[in-house]
Design a protein around this motif. Structure first.
Motif, PDB file in Angstrom:
ATOM      1  N   THR A  66       0.812  -1.215   0.000  1.00  0.00           N
ATOM      2  CA  THR A  66       0.000   0.000   0.000  1.00  0.00           C
ATOM      3  C   THR A  66       0.843   1.261   0.000  1.00  0.00           C
ATOM      4  O   THR A  66       1.990   1.266   0.444  1.00  0.00           O
ATOM      5  CB  THR A  66      -0.927   0.010   1.229  1.00  0.00           C
ATOM      6  N   GLY A  85      -0.318   3.845   1.663  1.00  0.00           N
ATOM      7  CA  GLY A  85      -0.634   4.455   2.947  1.00  0.00           C
ATOM      8  C   GLY A  85      -1.455   5.726   2.875  1.00  0.00           C
ATOM      9  O   GLY A  85      -1.573   6.443   3.873  1.00  0.00           O
ATOM     10  N   LEU A 135      -7.910   6.159   7.335  1.00  0.00           N
ATOM     11  CA  LEU A 135      -7.998   5.022   8.252  1.00  0.00           C
ATOM     12  C   LEU A 135      -9.419   4.824   8.783  1.00  0.00           C
ATOM     13  O   LEU A 135      -9.703   5.042   9.961  1.00  0.00           O
ATOM     14  CB  LEU A 135      -7.012   5.205   9.403  1.00  0.00           C
ATOM     15  N   LYS A 164      -8.610  -0.123   8.790  1.00  0.00           N
ATOM     16  CA  LYS A 164      -7.882  -0.603   9.964  1.00  0.00           C
ATOM     17  C   LYS A 164      -8.018  -2.118  10.107  1.00  0.00           C
ATOM     18  O   LYS A 164      -7.043  -2.811  10.447  1.00  0.00           O
ATOM     19  CB  LYS A 164      -8.398   0.087  11.225  1.00  0.00           C
ATOM     20  N   ILE A 180      -5.751  -3.859   7.683  1.00  0.00           N
ATOM     21  CA  ILE A 180      -4.373  -3.774   8.159  1.00  0.00           C
ATOM     22  C   ILE A 180      -4.148  -4.722   9.328  1.00  0.00           C
ATOM     23  O   ILE A 180      -3.159  -5.461   9.378  1.00  0.00           O
ATOM     24  CB  ILE A 180      -4.032  -2.327   8.553  1.00  0.00           C
ATOM     25  N   CYS A 182       4.758  -0.878   2.889  1.00  0.00           N
ATOM     26  CA  CYS A 182       4.318   0.508   2.680  1.00  0.00           C
ATOM     27  C   CYS A 182       5.305   1.226   1.779  1.00  0.00           C
ATOM     28  O   CYS A 182       6.504   1.297   2.072  1.00  0.00           O
ATOM     29  CB  CYS A 182       4.203   1.232   4.018  1.00  0.00           C
ATOM     30  N   THR A 205      -0.942   6.679   8.608  1.00  0.00           N
ATOM     31  CA  THR A 205      -0.861   5.230   8.424  1.00  0.00           C
ATOM     32  C   THR A 205       0.386   4.671   9.087  1.00  0.00           C
ATOM     33  O   THR A 205       0.337   3.642   9.771  1.00  0.00           O
ATOM     34  CB  THR A 205      -0.874   4.873   6.932  1.00  0.00           C
ATOM     35  N   TYR A 235      -0.140   4.502  12.731  1.00  0.00           N
ATOM     36  CA  TYR A 235      -1.025   3.390  13.102  1.00  0.00           C
ATOM     37  C   TYR A 235      -0.271   2.069  13.063  1.00  0.00           C
ATOM     38  O   TYR A 235      -0.404   1.231  13.970  1.00  0.00           O
ATOM     39  CB  TYR A 235      -2.231   3.349  12.172  1.00  0.00           C
TER      40      TYR A 235
END
Length: 235
Positions: free
Chosen positions: A101, A103, A107, A112, A115, A123, A147, A150
């Motif tokens: 991804t 990113g 989110l 989420k 992920i 990423c 991202t 997170y």
């Protein structure tokens, strides 16, 4: 799930041998993109059952060496809900999945969840600041930072990749900026620099898209190796 293409037995998109599923649609317009044919949401629609059937054909090859499925793109997290739909079926089969991804997708709860259930997130850290990200990728750099934050807070296994383009980000000063973003993140297992290449240029011609890097040569391998060593010395 809307799919652009597949690659069986992919060896560079996560642990072991992978079955790569390239999804359609991307919110970015990176100047160096070698898959501009994935930008639009046009592709082939697969039901969860149809896609699972295709994936299972390669299960013996994937699971023998810790491999699995990699959802790439385009931007796979634009289809997070579809990934979440197939995820429990993959789990039942003992097949893990990775996400490749940019990113940049906000989110949401669905993102989420996609992920959280991934075994690995790859990423693509495209550019190291707001201005260059906007100029060369046409996207929101703050979303990328969110991202990464997170991924770090949740301890998600993460690989970071950066494409190095001559005369854009091929200096040690540029690499330092990238490293400063990810330095200290305990969840990052590797940082890999990838050399810009011209193999996808024909796609711009076929699609009648502007190619702003048409006169840019491929990245020199020796210089790329030097920058990779420099990045590793800073981490």
């Amino acid at each position: 799930m809307r799919v652009h293409s597949f690659e069986s037995l992919a060896a560079v998109d996560g642990d072991g041998l992978r079955y790569a599923v390239f999804l359609c649609g991307c919110p970015l317009r990176c100047v160096y993109c070698h898959n501009p044919d994935t930008w639009q949401a046009q592709g082939t629609d697969y039901t969860t059952e149809e896609l699972l059937k295709k994936i299972k054909r390669y299960k013996p090859y994937m699971t023998a060496g810790g491999g699995g499925v990699t959802f790439s793109g385009g931007e796979p997290l634009l289809q997070a809900s579809s990934i979440n739909e197939i995820a429990p079926y993959l789990s039942d089969e003992g097949i893990n999945y990775a996400l490749d991804t940019s990113g940049v997708v906000p989110l949401t709860d669905e993102v989420k969840k996609a992920i959280d259930n991934a075994d690995l997130v790859i990423c693509d850290l495209k550019f190291p600041d707001k201005d260059s990200f906007k100029r060369y990728a046409k996207g929101d750099f703050n979303a990328v930072l969110s991202t990464l934050d997170y991924l770090n807070k949740t301890g998600k296994r993460t690989w970071i990749r950066t494409v190095v383009v001559p005369n854009i980000n091929d200096s040690k000063e540029s690499i330092e900026k990238y490293v400063n973003i990810i330095k200290g993140m305990k969840n990052i297992e590797r940082y890999q620099l990838l050399g810009f290449h011209t193999m996808g240029f024909f796609k711009y011609d076929n699609l009648e898209y502007e190619n702003t890097l048409k006169d840019t040569p491929p990245m020199d391998n020796d210089k790329l190796a030097e920058l990779q060593s420099y990045a590793e010395s800073l981490l």
